[in-house]
Structure formats: structure tokens, C-alpha cells
Design a protein around this motif. Structure first.
Motif, mmCIF file in Angstrom:
data_model
loop_
_atom_site.group_PDB
_atom_site.id
_atom_site.type_symbol
_atom_site.label_atom_id
_atom_site.label_comp_id
_atom_site.label_asym_id
_atom_site.label_seq_id
_atom_site.Cartn_x
_atom_site.Cartn_y
_atom_site.Cartn_z
ATOM 1 N N ASP A 58 0.827 -1.208 0.000
ATOM 2 C CA ASP A 58 0.000 0.000 0.000
ATOM 3 C C ASP A 58 0.865 1.262 0.000
ATOM 4 O O ASP A 58 0.625 2.206 -0.757
ATOM 5 C CB ASP A 58 -0.973 -0.013 1.185
ATOM 6 C CG ASP A 58 -0.293 -0.253 2.533
ATOM 7 O OD1 ASP A 58 0.930 -0.544 2.563
ATOM 8 O OD2 ASP A 58 -0.988 -0.172 3.569
ATOM 9 N N LEU A 59 1.887 1.271 0.837
ATOM 10 C CA LEU A 59 2.776 2.431 0.909
ATOM 11 C C LEU A 59 3.562 2.594 -0.396
ATOM 12 O O LEU A 59 3.740 3.713 -0.894
ATOM 13 C CB LEU A 59 3.747 2.281 2.085
ATOM 14 C CG LEU A 59 4.563 3.528 2.431
ATOM 15 C CD1 LEU A 59 3.692 4.548 3.147
ATOM 16 C CD2 LEU A 59 5.766 3.175 3.300
ATOM 17 N N GLU A 62 1.301 4.104 -3.108
ATOM 18 C CA GLU A 62 1.059 5.534 -2.867
ATOM 19 C C GLU A 62 2.279 6.354 -3.272
ATOM 20 O O GLU A 62 2.159 7.404 -3.926
ATOM 21 C CB GLU A 62 0.729 5.759 -1.396
ATOM 22 C CG GLU A 62 0.523 7.220 -1.003
ATOM 23 C CD GLU A 62 -0.637 7.885 -1.720
ATOM 24 O OE1 GLU A 62 -0.543 9.097 -1.985
ATOM 25 O OE2 GLU A 62 -1.637 7.193 -2.012
ATOM 26 N N ALA A 105 2.549 6.552 -7.089
ATOM 27 C CA ALA A 105 1.614 7.526 -7.671
ATOM 28 C C ALA A 105 2.156 8.945 -7.519
ATOM 29 O O ALA A 105 2.086 9.759 -8.449
ATOM 30 C CB ALA A 105 0.244 7.399 -7.005
ATOM 31 N N ARG A 106 2.735 9.250 -6.363
ATOM 32 C CA ARG A 106 3.310 10.576 -6.149
ATOM 33 C C ARG A 106 4.555 10.780 -7.015
ATOM 34 O O ARG A 106 4.777 11.872 -7.550
ATOM 35 C CB ARG A 106 3.659 10.761 -4.667
ATOM 36 C CG ARG A 106 2.452 10.694 -3.736
ATOM 37 C CD ARG A 106 2.839 10.951 -2.293
ATOM 38 N NE ARG A 106 1.712 10.741 -1.387
ATOM 39 C CZ ARG A 106 1.718 11.078 -0.108
ATOM 40 N NH1 ARG A 106 2.801 11.625 0.443
ATOM 41 N NH2 ARG A 106 0.653 10.866 0.657
ATOM 42 N N PHE A 113 -6.101 -0.221 -6.198
ATOM 43 C CA PHE A 113 -5.390 1.055 -6.053
ATOM 44 C C PHE A 113 -5.061 1.650 -7.420
ATOM 45 O O PHE A 113 -5.314 2.832 -7.662
ATOM 46 C CB PHE A 113 -4.107 0.874 -5.257
ATOM 47 C CG PHE A 113 -3.350 2.162 -5.066
ATOM 48 C CD1 PHE A 113 -3.521 2.919 -3.918
ATOM 49 C CD2 PHE A 113 -2.482 2.649 -6.052
ATOM 50 C CE1 PHE A 113 -2.848 4.120 -3.746
ATOM 51 C CE2 PHE A 113 -1.804 3.849 -5.896
ATOM 52 C CZ PHE A 113 -1.994 4.592 -4.741
ATOM 53 N N ALA A 132 -6.293 5.252 -8.750
ATOM 54 C CA ALA A 132 -5.298 6.304 -8.984
ATOM 55 C C ALA A 132 -5.052 6.540 -10.477
ATOM 56 O O ALA A 132 -4.257 7.419 -10.832
ATOM 57 C CB ALA A 132 -3.984 5.906 -8.308
ATOM 58 N N ASP A 169 0.934 8.988 5.624
ATOM 59 C CA ASP A 169 1.268 10.062 4.687
ATOM 60 C C ASP A 169 2.730 10.487 4.829
ATOM 61 O O ASP A 169 3.419 10.700 3.820
ATOM 62 C CB ASP A 169 0.350 11.262 4.929
ATOM 63 C CG ASP A 169 0.635 12.409 3.981
ATOM 64 O OD1 ASP A 169 0.344 12.271 2.781
ATOM 65 O OD2 ASP A 169 1.189 13.439 4.436
ATOM 66 N N ALA A 199 4.871 7.764 3.325
ATOM 67 C CA ALA A 199 4.733 7.763 1.869
ATOM 68 C C ALA A 199 5.546 8.891 1.242
ATOM 69 O O ALA A 199 6.185 8.704 0.193
ATOM 70 C CB ALA A 199 3.259 7.879 1.473
ATOM 71 N N GLU A 200 5.542 10.036 1.875
ATOM 72 C CA GLU A 200 6.308 11.171 1.339
ATOM 73 C C GLU A 200 7.810 10.904 1.438
ATOM 74 O O GLU A 200 8.571 11.241 0.521
ATOM 75 C CB GLU A 200 5.938 12.455 2.092
ATOM 76 C CG GLU A 200 6.503 13.723 1.474
ATOM 77 C CD GLU A 200 5.974 13.994 0.069
ATOM 78 O OE1 GLU A 200 6.637 14.756 -0.668
ATOM 79 O OE2 GLU A 200 4.902 13.448 -0.296
ATOM 80 N N THR A 213 8.642 8.480 -1.287
ATOM 81 C CA THR A 213 8.629 9.197 -2.567
ATOM 82 C C THR A 213 9.931 9.952 -2.773
ATOM 83 O O THR A 213 10.520 9.925 -3.864
ATOM 84 C CB THR A 213 7.442 10.177 -2.625
ATOM 85 O OG1 THR A 213 6.232 9.478 -2.374
ATOM 86 C CG2 THR A 213 7.364 10.848 -3.988
#
Length: 619
Positions: A340-341, A344, A347-348, A462, A466, A564, A567-568, A571
């Protein structure tokens, strides 16, 4: 938890070590890798005072187990051979031989099914003596209970033989039995009840209840302190297994686990603080390619190029020299494994690359195991058509080469002729028709197989939400391969190790991972990897590897961080990797490969030897 800094090469010279695991000569999951990779280092320290014990399943054992002949068994004078003879004389089916792996350790395998006639009594004894209930229609539990009894019988026979040989020179005077996981740990409570002289060590690699809770509770670590283990074990219908695990943990002289992260689990779910932490390693020598690892990366990357061309170029093309291959793999535990992470963050990352205007693509592979009906026929057909395109091009190349050479040799004109004139109309037509039949306006599929539960699959859910579905403008492409990679696969033609070497980065930001071999296997092959601080490996790296990011091991912080925030951070890690130039990535792979040695079992075996010394000192 303090651990020794070094260990002698020869450990406890008067002790015989028996290591029991369900995955001895029986490849099922991660414990197989632990045991198998550790064998060479263990044999180096214990020599012929080391023996493995496991269940006998003919189909699993036939490729890895070589039995000793009756003559060899009869001639054996050591306690293991004598114990085998003792059990055989009592009518037990005992398979004794060598495990055909590096180190060739001695192995005793016991078929659980031979004790099925006694299951009723064995289950009654478990309830009467240890208050462990066993259901009537669970064959795995029946196998575990039966094997636990047989393992107890063998260890007791070994103790008898050691005691009788105590006066003989150079003979072991003590038995140390190390049981891995609840599936073999069932022998421990019976051995303690019968006051066995064996010293007992038990290792849980991941508490059974912890794995279930983590899969079903997004705030597992916050709630861990308040878990009612009995209630939750009944809720997940794993009460018998959990009680066996608890009985083994409490019955062992020394209780161990594989990482500091699982220490907390053991405290709250098993009610015993581990006496030692035993981090996992690898037999790095198996992965060493000396100066060849860069060449191997190029070789296997070319094979991945072939897959990517077949999968994507039917719809649109991109520059493969500016494409990075990322992957994740492991059991399909969407939350626990950090799928999941990862999604995400991808996608970012896709949006960030699009906005930046930099060149290049990222192809992300999800390699896991899910129920499927078949490989997607369109994926197979595209691969076959690309092979046809390649064959056609090869034929044209050969004809063109021969005719160009003749033209060059015979011509007085030094200008390059019109190459199209040198190709027969047949091959021109075949070339055009092959491409016309291959090219399509459809988007490349995300998943390579027809899943049984396509509509409810979390990964597909997902990417659809997305819109990360391999659009032409997407700079991050997704390939979801719901089967493990093997050399017999018609899509890749690579085994898993070769596939890993061909990729640029492994991504494993797990939420629940007591150890985590996948990033370690990347490092052993010179491939940078992402792990997390909720992975035992990631936690170990943070504690023991200075400047680990410089060495290509990236640790995403997930402890006390929101989804979040993590995830950032992931990314940003992926972005920094993407914007590296080719030379920087080569240098990073060099540093990764050179750092792998510190994870070799030759260095990490000391933790096991420390646990064994504790068990021998236990009064």
C-alpha cells in the motif's frame, strides 16, 4: 540487548547440537532460507557434532536428501547414528542421511504420519498435561502434534546414547536441542515434563498471533500493549498453534527471536522476554560474482528489456536506456509487506516526474503469489509476436548482410547502396504484416495473469482508483506478476536471483516484517534496496551500519509516523534514486556489493553461539 562481539570457531566441544525446523529438506517459506543459508557457518563451528531434525515428506525431500546406506548407519559409532538405530529397532521410521546443500550436514527426518495411530492419546496428553486443545479436523495441526512427539522421542534417545557414551573419549557429553517456530516447538513442553537432560533453545521468527493481528489492525503497534491473546487467538481460530508457541517459549531454557522489533511482540503476546536476539544472515559466498556483478546486471537487464518491449511496445514505446526497473516481492500481504505504501509513493513519484520534465521511465514490478486462472492470453501472444518480429528482423539482417558484403566486394561505386533494394519483397511484406498484427491501441495490461479475484484485488483496486494504469503519459508503469519468477516462465525466462540482478532497486517498506530477507538478498547481489524501520533487517541496519544510505540501503521511517509521512519519505527516496545519473548508480552498486560481507553468517553465527552458551549455563 547486549550481544557478544566475537565467537570462537569451535563452540562447546563437549556438546552435540540438534537443530529442528519444519523446513529442513522441506522448502515452504522464509525459515528454509534461514536454516539452509546458516548451515555452512554452523558446520564450520560444530563439525560432526551438528545434526538437523525435520519432518519427512517424500516429494519435498527427494531432491535435497540423500539417505545413508544401511551399512553406513550400522557402522556409525557416534550418538546420532546409535540413536537412529535405537529408534529403528523400536519400529520407528527414521530417515538418516545428508542434506545436499553447502556443508552437507547430517539430517534425521521423521514422518509425522507414522504416529497418526497415536493421535488420540497425544492430543489427550496435550490437554491433560499442558491445557492445549486440538481440533479434530486440522491435518496440519495433526502433523505438528505427531512430529512433536517423534522429535521428543528422538531427543530422548539421543540423550540416552550420550549418557551411555559419557565415559568414552572425545564423545559429546551434553545434548543441546534448538527448535525453530511453533511447528517443531511442540516437543519442548513434553521434554521438560519428562525432565530431559537436553538443554533446550526455542526461536520464534514471528509470533503467529502478531502476524495475524498486523494483517488486520492498521494500528497494530499502538494496540499491542492491550491485546488479550486468548481472545484474539480464538477469534482468528489459531488457539492451538498459539498455545503450542507459548508452551515452547516458556518451556525452553533459552528463548530467542530474530530482531529487537519482535522482542516487544514476544513480551506482550507470549509473556516472556527473549533471552537473546538472533539476527538473520546469508551465505554471501553463494551470491559473490567477484567483478562480474556489473556484467550480470547488464546481462539480466537485457532479458527484462525483452519482457518490457513485449509488454509495452505493442501499444507505445520509450527509451529503454533511460528506463529504471524497480521491484517488490514476497507474500501477498498488502498492508504488512508495504504494498500500500509503495503504490502511494509510486503515484506521487509519477506526478513528480511528469511535472519535472526530466527524461526517463520507471517500470515497477510487483512479484507475489495470488490465485489465478492462467497467464493473460494477450500477454502471451504479445510475447510470441515480439519473438516473431525478432526472427523476421534476424532473417532480414542475415540476407542484407550477405548481399551488402557481395555488393561492396563487387562494386566500383564507393557509396552505400539503397539497403531496401537488397531485401526481398517477401521479407518486406512479412515485416510489415508482422508489425501490423502486433501493434495495438490498447493500453498495456497492469496484471500479467487472469486473477481469480480481479475485482477485489487490493493492488488492482489502487491502480484503478489512482488511474496508474500504464497510460502513455504515465512515467511510472506498473507490472503486477502474481506468480513467483522462475526460469521456466514464458514471460521472463529468468530465475528470481537473475531477475533481481537485472533490476536497479528493490522496494520493501514493510509495516510488519520480523526480519525480511528480500532487501538482504538484493544487497547480496549488489542491488540497492529500500526497507523500513518496522522490518527487523531495517532496524538492524540502522543500529549497525553507519552511512547505510551511502551503501545503497534506504530505511523508511514508519515507527510513530503517519502513513502520509512515510509515503512522502519513500517518494523522496525514489525521486533521489531516479535523478541519479548512470555513473552514480554504478558507483552505488559497487558500494552495495562491497557492504554485503557484514551480513554473512560467518559473522552473525556468533549470536546463535551466544544463545547456546546461555542454554548450557542454565541451571
Amino acid at each position: 540487548m547486549q550481544l557478544p562481539s566475537s565467537a570462537p570457531e569451535s563452540v562447546a566441544p563437549n556438546t552435540l547440537l540438534v537443530e529442528a525446523a519444519w523446513e529442513v529438506c522441506n522448502q515452504v517459506g522464509g525459515i528454509y532460507t534461514v536454516i539452509r543459508s546458516k548451515v555452512p557457518a554452523t558446520v564450520a563451528g560444530w563439525g560432526d557434532r551438528y545434526c538437523l531434525l525435520g519432518p519427512y515428506f517424500p516429494q519435498a525431500a527427494q531432491a535435497e536428501f540423500e539417505p545413508f546406506t544401511d551399512t553406513q548407519v550400522a557402522a556409525g559409532r557416534d550418538p546420532v547414528a546409535r540413536a537412529v538405530r535405537q529408534l529403528r529397532e523400536q519400529g520407528y521410521e527414521v530417515h538418516y542421511g545428508q542434506w545436499l546443500i553447502t556443508g552437507k550436514p547430517r539430517v534425521v527426518l521423521l514422518s509425522p504420519f507414522q504416529a497418526y495411530s497415536r493421535l488420540g492419546q497425544l492430543k489427550a496428553d496435550l490437554w491433560q498435561n499442558h491445557h492445549i486443545p486440538t481440533p479434530d479436523h486440522d491435518d496440519l495441526l495433526h502433523q505438528v502434534v505427531a512430529f512433536g512427539h517423534l522429535a521428543k522421542v528422538f531427543v530422548q534417545a539421543l540423550c540416552t546414547e550420550v549418557a551411555e557414551a559419557d565415559t568414552i573419549g572425545n564423545q559429546p557429553q551434553q545434548v543441546l536441542a534448538h527448535f525453530h517456530e511453533w511447528m517443531t516447538g511442540g516437543a519442548i513442553p513434553a521434554l521438560r515434563r519428562e525432565q530431559s537432560t537436553a538443554r533446550l533453545v526455542f526461536t520464534t521468527h514471528a509470533t503467529l498471533l502478531g502476524r495475524y493481528l498486523a494483517m488486520n489492525d492498521p494500528n497494530f503497534y499502538e494496540h499491542l500493549l492491550h491485546v488479550n491473546w486468548e481472545h484474539e487467538a480464538r477469534h482468528f481460530n489459531i488457539e492451538t498453534a498459539v498455545r503450542l508457541e507459548r508452551a515452547a517459549a516458556h518451556g525452553a531454557h533459552v528463548f530467542t527471536t530474530v530482531s529487537e522489533l519482535t522482542v516487544r511482540e514476544c513480551m506482550y503476546l507470549l509473556d516472556r522476554i527473549p533471552d537473546a536476539v538472533l539476527p538473520n544472515g546469508l551465505n554471501i559466498e553463494r551470491f559473490v560474482a567477484l567483478h562480474e556483478f556489473q556484467n550480470l546486471h547488464q546481462k539480466y537487464k537485457a532479458k527484462i528489456h525483452e519482457f518490457v518491449m513485449a509488454h509495452f511496445f505493442q501499444s507505445y514505446s520509450f527509451d529503454l536506456d533511460k528506463t529504471l526497473y524497480l521491484f517488490t516481492s514476497g507474500r501477498y500481504e498488502y498492508h504488512n509487506k508495504g504494498f500500500d505504501l509503495t503504490l502511494e509513493a509510486l503515484a506521487r513519484l509519477n506526478y513528480r516526474i511528469q511535472q519535472s520534465g526530466i527524461e526517463g521511465q520507471v517500470v515497477m514490478f510487483f512479484i507475489t503469489k495470488r490465485p489465478y486462472h492462467s497467464i493473460n492470453p494477450e500477454v502471451l501472444q504479445s510475447r510470441a509476436m515480439l519473438d516473431e518480429v525478432q526472427d523476421t528482423c534476424s532473417a532480414i539482417e542475415q540476407q542484407l548482410g550477405e548481399r551488402l558484403f557481395y555488393q561492396a566486394a563487387s562494386s566500383t561505386d564507393y557509396q552505400l547502396p539503397n539497403l531496401l533494394d537488397l531485401v526481398d519483397d517477401y521479407w518486406k511484406l512479412r515485416y510489415r504484416r508482422t508489425l501490423q498484427s502486433w501493434k495495438t491501441s490498447r493500453l498495456p495490461p497492469v496484471v500479467t495473469h487472469n486473477l481469480v479475484d480481479d475485482a477485489t484485488d487490493d493492488i488492482l483496486g489502487f491502480v484503478r482508483r489512482a488511474n496508474l494504469v500504464n497510460n502513455r503519459h504515465d512515467r511510472v508503469k506498473i507490472v503486477y506478476h502474481p506468480d513467483f519468477v522462475s526460469s521456466t516462465s514464458p514471460l521472463f525466462g529468468l530465475d528470481y536471483g537473475q531477475f533481481v540482478r537485472g533490476c536497479h532497486l528493490g522496494v520493501f517498506p514493510s509495516y510488519y516484517e520480523p526480519w525480511g530477507y528480500t532487501p538482504l538478498e538484493c544487497v547480496a547481489r549488489g542491488v540497492p534496496a529500500v526497507t523500513s524501520d518496522l522490518s527487523g533487517f531495517g532496524d538492524y541496519v540502522q543500529q549497525t551500519v553507519p552511512d547505510h544510505e551511502d551503501k545503497g540501503i534506504f530505511v523508511v521511517r514508519r515507527q510513530e509516523k503517519s502513513f502520509d509521512e512515510s509515503a512522502e519519505e519513500l517518494t523522496n527516496m525514489l525521486w533521489q534514486f531516479v535523478i541519479q545519473n548512470r555513473r552514480e548508480r554504478i558507483n552505488q552498486r559497487n558500494r552495495v556489493e562491497s557492504s554485503a560481507e557484514q551480513f554473512d553468517w560467518r559473522h552473525l553465527r556468533q549470536h546463535y553461539d551466544h544463545a547456546y552458551q546461555l542454554a548450557l549455563q542454565e541451571s
